[in-house]
Design a protein around this motif. Structure first.
Motif, PDB file in Angstrom:
ATOM      1  N   GLY A   1      -5.933  -4.538 -14.225  1.00 12.81           N
ATOM      2  CA  GLY A   1      -4.656  -4.050 -14.050  1.00 12.81           C
ATOM      3  C   GLY A   1      -3.864  -5.349 -13.440  1.00 12.81           C
ATOM      4  O   GLY A   1      -4.488  -6.494 -13.454  1.00 12.81           O
ATOM      5  N   GLN A   2      -2.779  -5.132 -13.198  1.00 14.87           N
ATOM      6  CA  GLN A   2      -1.757  -6.182 -12.960  1.00 14.87           C
ATOM      7  C   GLN A   2      -0.979  -5.662 -11.569  1.00 14.87           C
ATOM      8  O   GLN A   2      -0.713  -4.178 -11.575  1.00 14.87           O
ATOM      9  CB  GLN A   2      -0.886  -6.666 -13.780  1.00 14.87           C
ATOM     10  N   PHE A   3      -0.916  -6.376 -10.545  1.00  8.68           N
ATOM     11  CA  PHE A   3       0.084  -5.962  -9.244  1.00  8.68           C
ATOM     12  C   PHE A   3       1.428  -6.257  -9.688  1.00  8.68           C
ATOM     13  O   PHE A   3       1.721  -7.427  -9.954  1.00  8.68           O
ATOM     14  CB  PHE A   3      -0.511  -6.682  -7.991  1.00  8.68           C
ATOM     15  N   ARG A   4       2.231  -5.314  -9.515  1.00  7.74           N
ATOM     16  CA  ARG A   4       3.716  -5.505  -9.800  1.00  7.74           C
ATOM     17  C   ARG A   4       4.590  -4.944  -8.438  1.00  7.74           C
ATOM     18  O   ARG A   4       4.003  -4.053  -7.797  1.00  7.74           O
ATOM     19  CB  ARG A   4       4.176  -4.875 -10.968  1.00  7.74           C
ATOM     20  N   SER A   5       5.622  -5.467  -8.319  1.00  9.68           N
ATOM     21  CA  SER A   5       6.496  -4.805  -7.389  1.00  9.68           C
ATOM     22  C   SER A   5       6.988  -3.400  -7.513  1.00  9.68           C
ATOM     23  O   SER A   5       7.034  -2.535  -6.597  1.00  9.68           O
ATOM     24  CB  SER A   5       7.804  -5.899  -7.159  1.00  9.68           C
ATOM     25  N   GLY A   6       7.340  -3.232  -9.043  1.00  9.58           N
ATOM     26  CA  GLY A   6       7.729  -1.688  -9.269  1.00  9.58           C
ATOM     27  C   GLY A   6       6.724  -0.743  -9.675  1.00  9.58           C
ATOM     28  O   GLY A   6       5.485  -1.188  -9.647  1.00  9.58           O
ATOM     29  N   THR A   7       6.867   0.320  -9.650  1.00  7.51           N
ATOM     30  CA  THR A   7       5.826   1.254  -9.845  1.00  7.51           C
ATOM     31  C   THR A   7       5.512   1.271 -11.297  1.00  7.51           C
ATOM     32  O   THR A   7       6.114   1.048 -12.308  1.00  7.51           O
ATOM     33  CB  THR A   7       6.296   2.903  -9.313  1.00  7.51           C
ATOM     34  N   GLY A   8       4.230   1.476 -11.444  1.00 11.05           N
ATOM     35  CA  GLY A   8       3.736   1.381 -12.880  1.00 11.05           C
ATOM     36  C   GLY A   8       3.890   2.927 -13.528  1.00 11.05           C
ATOM     37  O   GLY A   8       3.497   3.071 -14.638  1.00 11.05           O
ATOM     38  N   GLY A   9       4.534   3.984 -12.894  1.00 11.05           N
ATOM     39  CA  GLY A   9       4.697   5.348 -13.464  1.00 11.05           C
ATOM     40  C   GLY A   9       3.308   6.077 -13.686  1.00 11.05           C
ATOM     41  O   GLY A   9       2.346   5.944 -12.778  1.00 11.05           O
TER      42      GLY A   9
ATOM     43  N   PRO B   1       2.421  -1.718  -7.225  1.00  9.12           N
ATOM     44  CA  PRO B   1       2.143  -2.381  -6.070  1.00  9.12           C
ATOM     45  C   PRO B   1       0.658  -2.089  -5.398  1.00  9.12           C
ATOM     46  O   PRO B   1       0.059  -0.808  -6.000  1.00  9.12           O
ATOM     47  CB  PRO B   1       3.363  -1.841  -5.377  1.00  9.12           C
ATOM     48  N   PRO B   2       0.147  -2.827  -4.613  1.00 10.25           N
ATOM     49  CA  PRO B   2      -1.006  -2.515  -4.007  1.00 10.25           C
ATOM     50  C   PRO B   2      -1.236  -1.069  -3.540  1.00 10.25           C
ATOM     51  O   PRO B   2      -2.372  -0.423  -3.738  1.00 10.25           O
ATOM     52  CB  PRO B   2      -1.255  -3.306  -3.073  1.00 10.25           C
ATOM     53  N   GLN B   3      -0.328  -0.600  -2.704  1.00  9.49           N
ATOM     54  CA  GLN B   3      -0.344   0.734  -2.207  1.00  9.49           C
ATOM     55  C   GLN B   3      -0.509   1.946  -3.287  1.00  9.49           C
ATOM     56  O   GLN B   3      -1.324   2.890  -3.271  1.00  9.49           O
ATOM     57  CB  GLN B   3       0.993   1.264  -1.541  1.00  9.49           C
ATOM     58  N   GLU B   4       0.066   1.765  -4.493  1.00 13.36           N
ATOM     59  CA  GLU B   4      -0.082   2.565  -5.757  1.00 13.36           C
ATOM     60  C   GLU B   4      -1.522   2.529  -6.361  1.00 13.36           C
ATOM     61  O   GLU B   4      -2.046   3.193  -6.593  1.00 13.36           O
ATOM     62  CB  GLU B   4       0.948   2.249  -6.717  1.00 13.36           C
TER      63      GLU B   4
END
Length: 300
Positions: free
Chosen positions: A234-242, A249-252
């Motif tokens: 996967g990829q780390f992104r600043s916005g939610t992946g839905g 983001p890492p928390q998600e």
């Protein structure tokens, strides 16, 4: 909901590209520095763009101190099991007990045959893998003074001396998707190692667990003795992946992986990436948060 209660482990899945060999080793050291538990490498001996995985495992073991190393997964058709058993035990002894054995039955048969391997049908490949497990465990049984004899259809040993014993009980983890292989895991193996990208859905984890557990119980084994591993990407992104898994983001990521641990029993998460920053984020941010979330839920 199936939680087998395993201590969680986190790892990396690094491409063994030979175009930049030292970079592969550097990524392994990055994984160790990030606090990851495992560094794994795919094994395709017929792939000329890759380093030989066994040589890489040995070299990486010498360049690291704490992290456990494994093939993801070792190509059995091109690696005779009696020799593989001694190599695995030797690497485990040299590394201070830091080796696990991921095994695959083979799949790219044209390439395997081109390298001198024997072409097998899917059913034959599963039978050969089961024989190989018996050979490997027999070689590791160094306390048994009786020479090892196995009259298999695919692998035969006739009076082989046993040993050396590994430094620790090496786990044998099988890459598997279909029922016959899953039943073999339940009967004989120590872990299941699929890739999330190759599963038709997350529900396939529950379906596979059910097949493994049923086979384990029928063989007189406790299903909790079998680790459930998972290659993830996967990829780390600043916005939610839905609704998309592992695209935020890492928390998600942490919340989603904790859900996979608690609902589907996954104990080992192995992150496929050759990006040092992503590997560091996975080890330093995601892994601790997943452990906290799972521990809190288990404490309930």
């Amino acid at each position: 909901m199936t939680d087998y209660g395993h201590d969680l482990r986190f790892g990396s899945f690094i491409t063994p590209a030979n175009a930049a060999p030292q970079q592969v080793v550097d990524l392994t050291r990055t994984a160790e520095a990030a606090g990851l538990d495992l560094a794994t490498f795919q094994d395709h001996p017929y792939q000329s763009r890759y380093l030989d995985t066994w040589t890489l495992l040995s070299y990486a073991a010498a360049r690291t101190e704490r992290i456990t190393l494994s093939g993801n997964v070792i190509n059995l058709p091109l690696r005779p099991p009696a020799v593989l058993a001694r190599a695995a035990a030797s690497l485990d002894l040299l590394s201070g007990g830091r080796f696990e054995l991921g095994l695959g039955a083979g799949g790219f048969w044209d390439a395997i045959e081109a390298m001198g391997g024997r072409r097998l049908s899917p059913g034959e490949a599963v039978d050969a893998l089961e024989e190989a497990i018996a050979v490997i465990r027999g070689i590791w049984d160094a306390g048994n003074r009786e020479p090892l004899r196995i009259e298999g259809r695919y692998y035969r040993v006739d009076g082989a001396k046993r040993g050396p014993a590994p430094a620790h009980p090496i786990g044998i983890h099988l890459g598997a998707y279909k029922p016959r292989m899953l039943r073999l895991i339940g009967r004989k193996a120590d872990g299941w190692l699929p890739s999330l990208a190759y599963l038709p859905s997350v529900q396939a984890l529950a379906d596979g667990n059910a097949v493994i557990d049923e086979a384990a119980v029928a063989a007189g084994r406790d299903p909790r003795a079998i680790r459930r591993q998972l290659n993830v990407g996967g990829q780390f992104r600043s916005g939610t992946g839905g609704e998309q898994l592992l695209s935020g983001p890492p928390q998600e990521w942490s919340e989603q992986l904790a859900g996979l641990a608690l609902e589907f029993g996954v104990g080992d998460f192995i992150f496929a990436s050759d990006d040092p920053e992503a590997i560091a984020t996975f080890g330093q941010e995601v892994a601790p948060a997943v452990r906290e979330l799972v521990a809190a839920e288990r404490a309930r």
